[in-house]
Design a protein around this motif. Structure first.
Motif: not given
Length: 155
Positions: A27-30, A39-42, A90-91, A122-128
């Motif tokens: 979900l965090c592609h952005a 991804i490995a670091e996160w 994701p589901e 994150t960028n992914t969650a900011k709008a949420f």
């Protein structure tokens, strides 16, 4: 749909690990641009052992959301009034789970006397978070381009 939000337990660690890694990876592609190193670091501390370490930390309060008996979201607040984690599988995305988990954590912070909550989105969650009444404080920082945000929790 039966949603339950509760304190996380040691036996939840494998399911929590699965949720965190899937959420970050899928979900965090952005934020990671599908870069395997990022991804490995996160996700490095999101293993079951890493979750057990988080559960053992003083001042780190972890919760899970169960949808129909399955762990589908992981959250955490700190003794300093920060929301440290809010990840959904994701589901379970777009089913109200993240909103319910965030509301639960905001209520927890209020009950502990905090008048303002803080988090790093994150960028992914900011709008949420903006849609839930949170405001951005500053520019991105760190490798995942996190935005410091705040929300008034009590008057």
């Amino acid at each position: 749909m039966s949603l339950l939000i509760r304190s996380a337990a040691r036996e939840d660690a494998p399911a929590m690990s699965r949720v965190l890694i899937a959420s970050i990876t899928e979900l965090c592609h952005a934020d990671h641009q599908d870069d395997p190193d990022r991804i490995a670091e996160w996700t490095a501390n999101k293993t079951p052992d890493g979750i057990l370490s988080m559960l053992a930390r003083d001042g780190f309060f972890m919760v899970v959301a169960e949808l129909d008996g399955q762990v589908v979201a992981v959250g955490a607040t700190t003794a300093d009034g920060e929301i440290a984690l809010n990840y959904v599988a994701p589901e379970a995305r777009f089913r109200g789970v993240s909103k319910a988990l965030l509301n639960h954590m905001e209520t927890d912070l209020r009950s502990r006397g905090f008048v303002e909550g803080r988090l790093r989105a994150t960028n992914t969650a900011k709008a949420f978070y903006r849609a839930q009444g949170w405001s951005a404080d500053a520019s991105p920082d760190g490798g995942t381009a996190c935005f410091a945000m705040h929300k008034r929790l009590a008057d």
